[in-house]
Motif scaffolding. Structure first.
Motif, PDB file in Angstrom:
ATOM      1  N   ALA A 124       0.201  -2.037   0.090  1.00 46.27           N
ATOM      2  CA  ALA A 124      -0.032  -0.022  -0.073  1.00 46.27           C
ATOM      3  C   ALA A 124       1.002   1.241  -0.010  1.00 46.27           C
ATOM      4  N   PRO A 125       2.011   1.074   0.344  1.00 40.56           N
ATOM      5  CA  PRO A 125       2.487   2.689   0.731  1.00 40.56           C
ATOM      6  C   PRO A 125       3.247   3.047  -0.624  1.00 40.56           C
ATOM      7  N   ILE A 126       2.789   2.004  -1.938  1.00 39.83           N
ATOM      8  CA  ILE A 126       3.703   2.709  -3.500  1.00 39.83           C
ATOM      9  C   ILE A 126       3.006   2.644  -3.892  1.00 39.83           C
ATOM     10  N   ASP A 127       1.614   1.523  -3.110  1.00 37.83           N
ATOM     11  CA  ASP A 127       0.586   0.904  -4.658  1.00 37.83           C
ATOM     12  C   ASP A 127      -0.812   2.204  -4.223  1.00 37.83           C
ATOM     13  N   GLN A 128      -1.290   2.212  -3.079  1.00 38.31           N
ATOM     14  CA  GLN A 128      -1.910   3.342  -3.038  1.00 38.31           C
ATOM     15  C   GLN A 128      -1.318   4.241  -2.979  1.00 38.31           C
ATOM     16  N   LEU A 129      -1.630   5.239  -4.112  1.00 37.92           N
ATOM     17  CA  LEU A 129      -0.877   6.971  -3.965  1.00 37.92           C
ATOM     18  C   LEU A 129      -2.099   7.610  -4.175  1.00 37.92           C
ATOM     19  N   HIS A 130      -3.335   6.916  -4.134  1.00 37.68           N
ATOM     20  CA  HIS A 130      -4.857   8.279  -4.346  1.00 37.68           C
ATOM     21  C   HIS A 130      -4.892   8.487  -2.799  1.00 37.68           C
ATOM     22  N   ILE A 131      -5.368   9.728  -2.948  1.00 41.95           N
ATOM     23  CA  ILE A 131      -5.945  10.042  -1.453  1.00 41.95           C
ATOM     24  C   ILE A 131      -6.770   9.334  -1.171  1.00 41.95           C
ATOM     25  N   GLY A 132      -6.872   9.071   0.847  1.00 47.26           N
ATOM     26  CA  GLY A 132      -7.044   8.117   1.077  1.00 47.26           C
ATOM     27  C   GLY A 132      -6.593   6.699   1.285  1.00 47.26           C
ATOM     28  N   GLY A 148     -25.322  -1.190 -17.176  1.00 49.64           N
ATOM     29  CA  GLY A 148     -23.824  -1.028 -15.546  1.00 49.64           C
ATOM     30  C   GLY A 148     -23.677  -0.167 -15.868  1.00 49.64           C
ATOM     31  N   HIS A 149     -23.212   0.547 -14.695  1.00 53.66           N
ATOM     32  CA  HIS A 149     -22.243   1.627 -13.712  1.00 53.66           C
ATOM     33  C   HIS A 149     -20.898   2.256 -13.825  1.00 53.66           C
ATOM     34  N   LEU A 150     -21.182   3.026 -13.887  1.00 52.16           N
ATOM     35  CA  LEU A 150     -19.863   3.948 -13.463  1.00 52.16           C
ATOM     36  C   LEU A 150     -19.076   4.279 -11.987  1.00 52.16           C
ATOM     37  N   LEU A 151     -17.565   4.352 -11.674  1.00 50.22           N
ATOM     38  CA  LEU A 151     -17.508   4.458 -10.531  1.00 50.22           C
ATOM     39  C   LEU A 151     -16.506   5.722 -10.154  1.00 50.22           C
ATOM     40  N   LEU A 152     -16.544   6.798  -9.710  1.00 50.82           N
ATOM     41  CA  LEU A 152     -15.328   7.545  -9.465  1.00 50.82           C
ATOM     42  C   LEU A 152     -15.374   7.771  -8.696  1.00 50.82           C
ATOM     43  N   HIS A 153     -14.352   7.824  -8.269  1.00 51.16           N
ATOM     44  CA  HIS A 153     -13.216   8.378  -7.092  1.00 51.16           C
ATOM     45  C   HIS A 153     -12.899   9.202  -7.385  1.00 51.16           C
ATOM     46  N   GLU A 154     -12.696  11.181  -7.407  1.00 53.86           N
ATOM     47  CA  GLU A 154     -12.344  11.898  -8.344  1.00 53.86           C
ATOM     48  C   GLU A 154     -11.666  13.185  -7.002  1.00 53.86           C
ATOM     49  N   VAL A 155     -10.411  13.534  -7.144  1.00 49.49           N
ATOM     50  CA  VAL A 155     -10.556  15.022  -7.147  1.00 49.49           C
ATOM     51  C   VAL A 155     -10.550  16.179  -8.364  1.00 49.49           C
ATOM     52  N   LEU A 156     -11.928  16.869  -7.213  1.00 48.30           N
ATOM     53  CA  LEU A 156     -11.675  17.774  -8.671  1.00 48.30           C
ATOM     54  C   LEU A 156     -11.968  19.027  -8.214  1.00 48.30           C
ATOM     55  N   GLN A 157     -12.311  20.203  -8.883  1.00 44.34           N
ATOM     56  CA  GLN A 157     -11.744  21.783  -8.119  1.00 44.34           C
ATOM     57  C   GLN A 157     -12.755  22.065  -7.131  1.00 44.34           C
ATOM     58  N   GLY A 158     -12.364  22.559  -5.882  1.00 46.06           N
ATOM     59  CA  GLY A 158     -12.598  23.058  -4.984  1.00 46.06           C
ATOM     60  C   GLY A 158     -13.444  24.438  -5.527  1.00 46.06           C
ATOM     61  N   GLU A 186     -13.209  16.316   3.963  1.00 48.67           N
ATOM     62  CA  GLU A 186     -13.089  16.100   5.164  1.00 48.67           C
ATOM     63  C   GLU A 186     -12.438  14.918   5.249  1.00 48.67           C
ATOM     64  N   GLU A 187     -12.614  13.890   5.141  1.00 42.39           N
ATOM     65  CA  GLU A 187     -12.209  12.510   5.570  1.00 42.39           C
ATOM     66  C   GLU A 187     -10.836  12.883   4.725  1.00 42.39           C
ATOM     67  N   ALA A 188     -10.368  12.616   3.466  1.00 47.65           N
ATOM     68  CA  ALA A 188      -9.783  13.659   2.284  1.00 47.65           C
ATOM     69  C   ALA A 188      -8.569  14.466   3.690  1.00 47.65           C
ATOM     70  N   LEU A 189      -8.779  15.459   3.580  1.00 47.48           N
ATOM     71  CA  LEU A 189      -8.039  16.231   4.592  1.00 47.48           C
ATOM     72  C   LEU A 189      -7.295  15.358   5.945  1.00 47.48           C
ATOM     73  N   GLN A 190      -8.875  15.118   6.819  1.00 47.94           N
ATOM     74  CA  GLN A 190      -7.765  14.028   8.063  1.00 47.94           C
ATOM     75  C   GLN A 190      -7.116  13.196   8.110  1.00 47.94           C
ATOM     76  N   TRP A 191      -6.979  12.229   6.825  1.00 46.97           N
ATOM     77  CA  TRP A 191      -5.909  11.439   6.221  1.00 46.97           C
ATOM     78  C   TRP A 191      -4.988  12.588   5.724  1.00 46.97           C
ATOM     79  N   ARG A 192      -4.924  12.856   5.407  1.00 45.23           N
ATOM     80  CA  ARG A 192      -3.665  13.710   4.421  1.00 45.23           C
ATOM     81  C   ARG A 192      -2.801  14.617   6.002  1.00 45.23           C
ATOM     82  N   GLN A 193      -3.841  14.487   6.771  1.00 41.88           N
ATOM     83  CA  GLN A 193      -2.870  15.217   7.818  1.00 41.88           C
ATOM     84  C   GLN A 193      -2.649  13.834   8.732  1.00 41.88           C
TER      85      GLN A 193
END
Length: 270
Positions: free
Chosen positions: A34-42, A157-167, A213-220
């Motif tokens: 995971a430290p090298i292959d789960q590089l997305h936020i969270g 069918g389904h499309l699932l997105l876990h994305e960084v978007l413009q704030g 918010e969850e993403a920010l807490q994880w990154r902190q």
């Protein structure tokens, strides 16, 4: 620098694989990778949340767009009896994905294609599930990509997105970040614009959850761990993204805190 260079120029595949063999002679499991292959936020916890969502639909054939070095693919394949195909434009990531999977305790051989997501090399209605995890942010023509997804996705069918978007405060954006070293490499969309393009491509939007918010807490938490580590741990995002990751991580935290970016999970269907 193009996007393939961004991801491949700082990658020493041989050295990384040697370290993994020495550290895990019986083969690393998905959590040890995971430290090298789960590089997305969270990190891997975010991937596990997606996996629980995927399990609800019981897909038979899944396409991951922007599969990187395969962390999400391996997690899904460890728990679901579904065909999972990955596509990524960065060929060095795809070769490393194969190599990591051969070392992994599953010892599987994933199906991966080097191609542009704006021109998917698959027949119509080939999949019943498509996943993006921090992938749209590197795709210049979002509509073309979504139209291709609609084409290769089967009806219902389904499309699932876990994305960084413009704030809400895009002017606060700081670079470099893990997906881009400058603004030219980054293609963030506001949530409303992405919803518009999804509908234009023929999708229905079933659900949208703000994970910021969850993403920010994880990154902190990650930032605190990284500051305490000395010397650099033997497995680290630095080995994939280079020494500049030491600036990328704090910038992600600042961008989330200043609302320059948001993190969303969006579920759509054909």
């Amino acid at each position: 620098m193009d996007i393939e260079q961004h991801y491949s120029d700082h990658l020493d595949q041989s050295e990384l694989l040697n370290q993994l063999r020495q550290r895990y002679p019986d083969g690393p499991n998905i959590y040890q990778l995971a430290p090298i292959d789960q590089l997305h936020i969270g990190g891997i916890k975010a991937s596990d949340k997606l996996l629980q969502r995927i399990k609800q639909h019981r897909p038979k054939r899944i396409l991951e767009i922007g599969s990187g070095i395969g962390g999400l693919m391996r997690l899904i394949r460890s728990q679901l009896t579904a065909d999972v195909i990955g596509i990524d434009i960065t060929h060095s990531f795809n070769t490393l994905n194969h190599a990591l999977s051969s070392l992994n305790q599953l010892h599987d051989n994933p199906e991966i294609v080097t191609a542009d997501a704006q021109q998917l090399p698959f027949a119509d209605s080939s999949f019943d599930y498509i996943i993006f995890q921090h992938s749209l942010l590197n795709i210049p023509d979002t509509l073309s990509c979504l139209l291709e997804c609609h084409r290769v996705l089967a009806p219902q069918g389904h499309l699932l997105l876990h994305e960084v978007l413009q704030g809400k405060q895009p002017e606060q954006m700081c670079y470099p970040v893990p997906w881009a070293r400058n603004a030219e490499q980054s293609h963030l969309l506001p949530q409303a614009k992405l919803h518009h393009l999804l509908r234009k491509a023929g999708f229905n939007i079933d659900d949208a959850c703000n994970w910021s918010e969850e993403a920010l807490q994880w990154r902190q938490r990650q930032s605190g761990k990284e500051q305490k580590r000395s010397p650099e741990p033997s497995l680290s995002p630095v080995q994939v993204l280079g020494a500049e990751f030491r600036r990328m991580g704090p910038n992600v935290m600042n961008n989330l805190s200043s609302e320059a970016v948001e993190v969303w999970e969006i579920m759509a269907s054909r």
